[in-house]
Design a protein around this motif. Structure first.
Motif, PDB file in Angstrom:
ATOM      1  N   SER A 114      44.220 -42.018  16.094  1.00  0.00           N
ATOM      2  CA  SER A 114      45.448 -41.393  15.594  1.00  0.00           C
ATOM      3  C   SER A 114      46.672 -42.204  15.980  1.00  0.00           C
ATOM      4  CB  SER A 114      45.585 -39.985  16.161  1.00  0.00           C
ATOM      5  OG  SER A 114      45.949 -40.073  17.523  1.00  0.00           O
ATOM      6  N   GLU A 115      47.745 -41.996  15.233  1.00  0.00           N
ATOM      7  CA  GLU A 115      48.981 -42.720  15.521  1.00  0.00           C
ATOM      8  C   GLU A 115      49.530 -42.337  16.891  1.00  0.00           C
ATOM      9  OE1 GLU A 115      48.373 -40.843  12.942  1.00  0.00           O
ATOM     10  OE2 GLU A 115      49.962 -39.385  12.552  1.00  0.00           O
ATOM     11  N   LYS A 116      49.220 -41.090  17.302  1.00  0.00           N
ATOM     12  CA  LYS A 116      49.684 -40.636  18.619  1.00  0.00           C
ATOM     13  C   LYS A 116      49.031 -41.451  19.735  1.00  0.00           C
ATOM     14  CE  LYS A 116      50.552 -36.224  20.292  1.00  0.00           C
ATOM     15  NZ  LYS A 116      50.108 -34.820  20.376  1.00  0.00           N
ATOM     16  N   GLU A 117      47.705 -41.614  19.594  1.00  0.00           N
ATOM     17  CA  GLU A 117      46.960 -42.420  20.570  1.00  0.00           C
ATOM     18  C   GLU A 117      47.505 -43.837  20.641  1.00  0.00           C
ATOM     19  OE1 GLU A 117      42.312 -42.298  20.736  1.00  0.00           O
ATOM     20  OE2 GLU A 117      42.960 -41.271  18.901  1.00  0.00           O
ATOM     21  N   GLU A 118      47.745 -44.408  19.461  1.00  0.00           N
ATOM     22  CA  GLU A 118      48.179 -45.802  19.405  1.00  0.00           C
ATOM     23  C   GLU A 118      49.585 -45.961  19.974  1.00  0.00           C
ATOM     24  OE1 GLU A 118      45.624 -47.342  19.116  1.00  0.00           O
ATOM     25  OE2 GLU A 118      44.997 -47.863  17.080  1.00  0.00           O
ATOM     26  N   ALA A 119      50.441 -44.977  19.705  1.00  0.00           N
ATOM     27  CA  ALA A 119      51.804 -45.034  20.243  1.00  0.00           C
ATOM     28  C   ALA A 119      51.752 -44.967  21.769  1.00  0.00           C
ATOM     29  CB  ALA A 119      52.643 -43.898  19.679  1.00  0.00           C
ATOM     30  N   ALA A 120      50.852 -44.140  22.275  1.00  0.00           N
ATOM     31  CA  ALA A 120      50.707 -44.016  23.729  1.00  0.00           C
ATOM     32  C   ALA A 120      50.228 -45.346  24.311  1.00  0.00           C
ATOM     33  CB  ALA A 120      49.723 -42.899  24.068  1.00  0.00           C
ATOM     34  N   LEU A 121      49.337 -46.013  23.574  1.00  0.00           N
ATOM     35  CA  LEU A 121      48.839 -47.314  24.029  1.00  0.00           C
ATOM     36  C   LEU A 121      49.986 -48.331  24.106  1.00  0.00           C
ATOM     37  CD1 LEU A 121      46.623 -49.380  24.703  1.00  0.00           C
ATOM     38  CD2 LEU A 121      46.202 -49.627  22.246  1.00  0.00           C
ATOM     39  N   VAL A 122      50.835 -48.324  23.086  1.00  0.00           N
ATOM     40  CA  VAL A 122      51.976 -49.247  23.074  1.00  0.00           C
ATOM     41  C   VAL A 122      52.863 -48.996  24.301  1.00  0.00           C
ATOM     42  CG1 VAL A 122      54.134 -49.829  21.886  1.00  0.00           C
ATOM     43  CG2 VAL A 122      52.005 -49.629  20.584  1.00  0.00           C
ATOM     44  N   LYS A 123      53.135 -47.738  24.565  1.00  0.00           N
ATOM     45  CA  LYS A 123      53.978 -47.373  25.722  1.00  0.00           C
ATOM     46  C   LYS A 123      53.374 -47.908  27.019  1.00  0.00           C
ATOM     47  CE  LYS A 123      57.354 -43.970  25.577  1.00  0.00           C
ATOM     48  NZ  LYS A 123      57.669 -43.407  24.259  1.00  0.00           N
ATOM     49  N   GLU A 124      52.065 -47.689  27.161  1.00  0.00           N
ATOM     50  CA  GLU A 124      51.360 -48.097  28.372  1.00  0.00           C
ATOM     51  C   GLU A 124      51.361 -49.629  28.495  1.00  0.00           C
ATOM     52  OE1 GLU A 124      50.655 -45.788  30.444  1.00  0.00           O
ATOM     53  OE2 GLU A 124      49.924 -47.296  31.874  1.00  0.00           O
ATOM     54  N   LEU A 125      51.136 -50.259  27.358  1.00  0.00           N
ATOM     55  CA  LEU A 125      51.093 -51.721  27.327  1.00  0.00           C
ATOM     56  C   LEU A 125      52.429 -52.311  27.781  1.00  0.00           C
ATOM     57  CD1 LEU A 125      49.168 -54.004  26.468  1.00  0.00           C
ATOM     58  CD2 LEU A 125      50.138 -53.877  24.177  1.00  0.00           C
ATOM     59  N   LEU A 126      53.504 -51.703  27.332  1.00  0.00           N
ATOM     60  CA  LEU A 126      54.837 -52.188  27.701  1.00  0.00           C
ATOM     61  C   LEU A 126      55.076 -52.041  29.196  1.00  0.00           C
ATOM     62  CD1 LEU A 126      56.790 -50.804  24.632  1.00  0.00           C
ATOM     63  CD2 LEU A 126      56.704 -53.211  25.306  1.00  0.00           C
ATOM     64  N   LYS A 127      54.413 -51.041  29.794  1.00  0.00           N
ATOM     65  CA  LYS A 127      54.542 -50.867  31.248  1.00  0.00           C
ATOM     66  C   LYS A 127      53.743 -51.916  31.996  1.00  0.00           C
ATOM     67  CE  LYS A 127      55.188 -45.928  31.411  1.00  0.00           C
ATOM     68  NZ  LYS A 127      54.280 -44.783  31.378  1.00  0.00           N
ATOM     69  N   ARG A 128      52.549 -52.197  31.468  1.00  0.00           N
ATOM     70  CA  ARG A 128      51.630 -53.064  32.199  1.00  0.00           C
ATOM     71  C   ARG A 128      51.975 -54.549  32.102  1.00  0.00           C
ATOM     72  NH1 ARG A 128      46.901 -49.781  33.211  1.00  0.00           N
ATOM     73  NH2 ARG A 128      45.512 -51.551  33.534  1.00  0.00           N
ATOM     74  N   VAL A 129      52.491 -54.969  30.965  1.00  0.00           N
ATOM     75  CA  VAL A 129      52.877 -56.384  30.836  1.00  0.00           C
ATOM     76  C   VAL A 129      54.337 -56.456  30.409  1.00  0.00           C
ATOM     77  CG1 VAL A 129      50.575 -57.249  30.273  1.00  0.00           C
ATOM     78  CG2 VAL A 129      52.086 -56.512  28.431  1.00  0.00           C
ATOM     79  N   SER A 130      54.978 -57.557  30.792  1.00  0.00           N
ATOM     80  CA  SER A 130      56.422 -57.613  30.517  1.00  0.00           C
ATOM     81  C   SER A 130      56.789 -58.744  29.552  1.00  0.00           C
ATOM     82  CB  SER A 130      57.183 -57.771  31.822  1.00  0.00           C
ATOM     83  OG  SER A 130      56.741 -58.950  32.468  1.00  0.00           O
ATOM     84  N   VAL A 131      55.785 -59.286  28.854  1.00  0.00           N
ATOM     85  CA  VAL A 131      56.083 -60.328  27.864  1.00  0.00           C
ATOM     86  C   VAL A 131      56.476 -59.671  26.533  1.00  0.00           C
ATOM     87  CG1 VAL A 131      54.501 -61.997  28.925  1.00  0.00           C
ATOM     88  CG2 VAL A 131      53.670 -60.507  27.086  1.00  0.00           C
TER      89      VAL A 131
END
Ligand code: SF4
Lengths: 313, 442
Positions: A114-131
Motif C-alpha cells: 500500500s501507499e501508506k506502507e511505502e510512505a512509511a518506508l520513505v520516512k524511515e529511509l530518510l532517518k536512516r541515511v542522510s544522502v
C-alpha cells in the motif's frame, strides 16, 4: 603559422538541478548533489564551463528483487531483504553519494504494497541515511498516482528527485513535486520531440524547467545503446543552441538495463560489470548527468573515470 | 571541402585573357566550381594554385589502408561530427600491442589468444584489426619478434620501433603486407620518411600537440609521403578528447589539410576496466585507431560491441531476412514465436530461445527493420502483415498446432490477429528475458 583551433560559441546552457536539501535549506540531508549546468558538449572543457560532474546513485528496492543475477546477489547478500539495511550498506560500505529507491513492491503484480506502507518506508529511509534521495514509482500508472503523492509528502522539504512523469500520466506527480518541493524525472521513449512536449506540459503546470531531469530511456551496450546515445547528443546540441525546453540534465538507468542482458549472465564475473561500466562510460560521453547503477565495482570504476575526466588542463 | 566559385576566382590570374574559352576569369571560376571544365584550360595558373584546387576536390579526411588482403583495415573518409548527421563510415581499428621483450613462446601464446578473439553479435562478425609490435630490446630482437608475429597472423601490423635499423629489417620482412610505421617525429623525420617512401608504407606522425603534428604532416606531404595517421602526446582523457575533436572539426569544417588524416591513440592503462573505458571513449570520439594491451575476451567483446553500436548507420537499422527460423531440433509440434526483422529484436529472442533449450520456430516479420513497438506504431507490424507472413512462410504446413506466440507488448492485437490468421494467439512475455520460463510453462 599558428594553428587556429575551432571553438563553438553556444548560446544555451543546461539547467542545474539540485537534489537533496541540507539543514540550512530546512531539510535533513548532509549534502546536495548538483547536476547539469553544462555550457558545452561533454568533456570539451576548453570550450566553455562544465561546472558539475556527473553523479551516481545506487539503485535499491523496497522488496527483495526476485530476478537479480548472482553477481549482484553475491555483493548485497541478505540486505536485499531489508531496504533500510540495503541503503545503509550502500552508503557505509560503498560510499554511495545518493540512493535511488524503486517502489517495485507496490506494483499489483509484485505484492501490491500500500501507499501508506511505502510512505512509511520513505520516512524511515530518510532517518536512516542522510544522502539525497531519488524515489521511483512501480511503473503501474494507476498505482503510481496513489503511491507517488504519498511518498512525495513523506519526503516533503527534502528536495528529492521523483519519477517518473510520462506523456499520458504526469499531472498527479507534477502537482506533488510542486507541493512538496521536489524535482521531477520526465521520461520519454527515445524521442526528442516527446521529451520537449512533456517538459512544456510539466512547466505549464508551474514546475520550473530547472526542476526537471530528462530520462531519455536508454538501451544497454549492444541492446540499442546507440539510439539513446544519438538522441542525447541531438537534444544536447539543441539545448546548447538555445532550446530551453530540452535543456535539462539527463538521468540514465544503466543498472536495470545492463543487468538483464545475455552478456551479464555469462561465466565471466567481469562481463556483467564491464557491461554496466562501459554503458555508463558511453552515456557520459553522450551527456549523461546522473547514472543509476547497481554493481559497486562498476560504480567505483565510473567514479574514478569521472574524476579523471575532470582532471584536465 | 569544395571551394566556391569566388574562392577559386581568388586563385586565378584575374587577367581575363580569354584563353580558357571564357570571357572572364570569374566565369571560368564559376564553371570550375561546378566541375564543368578542367583546370588545365587555363595555362596561366600557378603551381601552388593548381595544387590548392586539386586538393579541394579530395575528401577532407584521407582514406588510409593498413595491411593487405581480406583483413586489411581502411580508415578515414569520415564526413560528420555526430553520427545522427549521417553516420560514421569506417569503424575505428582496434589493435593489441605486443612487446618484443617477451619470449618467443609468450609471443606465440598471445597470438593464439588474439586469433581466437572473434565474436558474432546481431548477425555481424566482430573482429579486431591490428597487431602492434613494440620495440623494448634492440633492433635485432625487434625484427625477430616481427618475423614470428608476421608469420602467425593475417591482421595488419604496426611496427613500433625507435631503432631505425630494426625498423628497416622489419619492413624488409613484411614486404607486401603494408604495415603501419610508428612513428615519425621532429627528430627522425627525414630518415623515417625515407623508409615510408621506400616501402610505400603508411606512417604515424607524432607531435606533442596539434600544431606540431600539422607542421610535420606539411613537411612530409611536401616530400611526397602522404599516407599519414596522426598522433598527439599522451595526456589526460579530456585533453585527448579535445585534440581528437579539434582534428575532426578542423578537417571537416575548416578544410585543414594538414590535419585531414585519421588519428591514432594508444591507451597506456594497466587496470583492465579503465583501459577499456578509455579505449571506448576514444572510439566514441573520432579515433581512427586505438591500440590497447589487454585482450581478455570480456574486455574485447565489450569494446567491439561498443564500436559496433557507434558505427551502426542510424538511418539503416541492422536487419535480418524475414523468414521462419527453426531453432534447435524442431518438429511439427514446436511452438512458434513471432517478432520483427529488426536484428536486435530477432537476436534477443533467439538468445533466449536458445537458452531455454526448447526447440522452437521464430517467425521474423518484415517490419523494415523496426522494433516491435516502433513497427506497431508505424503500422508495419499489424495483424494483416503478420497474417501475410504466415501464408508466405506456409506456417500451417510446417506446424500442426495452429498456435502463435506474440510479444507481450502487442497483446492488444490478439483478437484481430486471431480472426485474420485463423491461428490461436498466445500472448508471450513483454521482455525477451521472460521467454525461457514462458516456454517451459507453455
Ligand atoms: S585563361 Fe586563365 S587567365 Fe585567362 S581568362 Fe581564363 S582563367 Fe583567366
Amino acid at each position: 603559422m599558428a594553428l587556429q583551433l575551432m571553438t563553438e560559441r553556444w548560446s544555451g546552457k543546461i539547467s542545474v538541478v539540485s537534489i537533496g536539501a541540507t539543514k540550512e535549506e530546512l531539510g535533513t540531508r548532509t549534502h546536495t548533489i548538483r547536476i547539469g549546468g553544462e555550457e558545452s558538449l561533454p568533456c570539451l572543457f576548453q570550450e566553455a564551463p562544465i561546472p558539475n560532474k556527473p553523479a551516481i546513485a545506487f539503485e535499491i528496492w523496497d522488496i527483495a528483487p526476485s530476478d537479480w543475477l548472482d553477481e549482484l546477489n553475491k555483493v548485497y547478500g541478505n540486505v536485499l531483504n531489508d531496504p533500510l539495511k540495503w541503503a545503509e550498506k550502500c552508503v557505509k560500505e560503498f560510499k554511495a553519494q545518493s540512493l535511488c529507491i524503486k517502489m517495485q513492491g507496490a506494483h499489483p503484480d509484485f505484492g501490491n504494497r500500500s501507499e501508506k506502507e511505502e510512505a512509511a518506508l520513505v520516512k524511515e529511509l530518510l532517518k536512516r541515511v542522510s544522502v539525497p534521495l531519488i524515489i521511483l514509482g512501480c511503473g503501474d500508472d494507476t498505482k503510481d498516482n496513489l503511491l507517488l503523492p504519498a511518498c512525495s509528502e513523506a519526503a516533503k522539504g527534502e528536495r528529492c528527485l521523483i519519477g517518473s512523469a510520462v506523456g499520458d500520466n504526469y499531472k498527479t506527480i507534477t502537482a506533488s513535486a510542486l507541493a512538496d518541493g521536489h524535482s521531477l524525472i520526465a521520461e520519454s521513449p527515445i524521442d526528442i520531440n516527446i521529451a520537449k512536449q512533456l517538459n512544456i506540459l510539466i512547466s505549464d503546470m508551474g514546475l520550473p524547467l530547472e526542476r526537471i531531469v530528462i530520462n531519455p530511456t536508454i538501451g544497454a551496450l549492444g541492446y540499442g545503446l546507440e539510439y539513446a546515445y544519438s538522441i542525447m547528443e541531438r537534444a544536447r546540441l539543441a539545448a546548447l543552441s538555445g532550446d530551453k525546453t530540452v535543456a535539462s540534465p539527463f538521468v540514465c538507468f544503466v543498472g536495470q538495463e545492463t543487468w538483464r542482458v545475455k552478456e551479464a549472465k555469462t561465466d565471466h564475473p567481469e562481463q556483467g560489470i564491464i557491461w554496466e561500466t562501459l554503458t555508463s562510460t558511453a552515456l557520459i560521453q553522450a551527456g549523461a548527468d546522473l547514472l543509476v547503477m547497481r554493481h559497486p565495482k562498476a560504480v567505483e570504476k565510473i567514479d574514478k573515470y569521472i574524476e579523471e575526466l575532470f582532471n584536465h588542463k | 571541402m569544395a571551394l566556391s566559385g569566388l574562392d577559386i576566382y581568388k586563385l586565378l590570374p584575374k587577367t581575363n585573357c580569354k584563353e580558357c574559352g571564357f570571357a572572364t576569369c570569374l566565369a571560368f571560376a564559376m564553371q570550375l566550381a561546378k566541375k564543368a571544365v578542367a583546370i588545365e584550360k587555363c595555362p596561366y595558373l600557378s603551381l601552388e594554385a593548381k595544387a590548392n584546387l586539386e586538393a579541394s576536390s579530395l575528401p577532407p579526411i584521407k582514406l588510409i589502408t593498413i595491411g593487405a588482403g581480406e583483413q586489411k583495415l581502411e580508415i578515414g573518409n569520415e564526413s560528420v561530427l555526430f553520427r545522427h548527421e549521417e553516420k560514421f563510415h569506417r569503424p575505428c581499428g582496434i589493435g593489441f600491442i605486443i612487446e618484443d621483450s617477451l619470449t618467443d613462446s609468450q609471443i606465440i601464446d598471445k597470438l593464439d589468444k588474439i586469433n581466437s578473439l572473434t565474436f558474432e553479435r546481431v548477425g555481424q562478425k566482430l573482429e579486431i584489426n591490428l597487431v602492434a609490435i613494440r620495440q623494448i630490446n634492440d633492433g635485432k630482437r625487434f625484427s625477430d619478434a616481427v618475423k614470428i608475429i608476421s608469420s602467425k597472423t593475417s591482421l595488419g601490423l604496426v611496427l613500433m620501433a625507435g631503432d631505425l635499423s630494426g625498423l628497416k629489417l622489419a619492413l624488409e620482412l613484411t614486404k607486401g603486407k603494408n604495415p603501419l610505421i610508428y612513428h615519425a617525429t621532429r627528430e627522425n623525420l627525414s630518415q623515417v620518411a625515407q623508409l615510408a617512401k621506400e616501402y610505400k608504407s603508411p606512417l604515424v606522425v607524432y607531435g606533442q600537440d596539434l600544431e606540431k603534428v600539422a607542421e610535420l604532416t606539411i613537411e612530409l606531404t611536401s616530400q611526397g609521403v602522404t599516407d599519414l595517421i596522426i598522433e598527439t602526446a599522451n595526456k589526460p582523457i579530456a585533453d585527448k578528447i579535445w585534440d581528437l575533436t579539434q582534428i575532426r572539426r578542423l578537417a571537416l569544417k575548416k578544410s585543414n589539410r594538414a590535419l585531414g588524416y585519421p588519428a591514432l591513440v594508444i591507451v597506456e592503462q594497466d587496470d583492465p576496466f579503465e583501459e577499456i573505458q578509455e579505449a571506448a571513449t576514444y572510439i566514441s570520439k573520432y579515433a581512427g585507431i586505438v591500440l590497447i594491451k589487454g585482450f581478455e575476451s570480456w574486455q574485447v567483446l565489450s569494446l567491439l560491441t561498443l564500436r559496433q553500436n557507434i558505427y551502426t548507420d542510424p538511418q539503416k537499422p541492422l536487419q535480418i531476412e524475414p523468414k521462419l527460423y527453426p531453432i534447435g531440433s524442431v518438429n511439427n509440434k514446436s511452438p512458434v514465436l513471432i517478432t520483427t526483422n529488426f536484428s536486435l529484436s530477432y537476436f534477443t529472442v533467439l538468445g533466449e530461445v536458445e537458452a531455454s533449450k526448447i526447440p522452437a520456430y521464430i517467425m521474423s516479420v518484415d517490419t523494415e527493420g523496426m522494433s516491435v513497438l516502433t513497427a506497431w506504431a508505424a503500422e508495419k507490424f499489424t495483424p494483416h502483415k503478420i497474417a501475410e507472413s504466415i501464408n508466405k512462410f506456409a506456417l500451417a504446413e510446417v506446424v500442426t498446432h495452429k498456435k502463435l506466440v506474440i510479444p507481450g507488448y502487442v497483446a492488444m492485437m490478439s483478437g484481430e490477429l486471431q480472426d485474420e490468421s485463423g491461428f490461436e494467439i498466445i500472448v508471450g512475455p513483454k521482455e525477451a528475458a521472460g521467454i525461457p520460463s514462458f516456454l517451459k510453462n507453455l
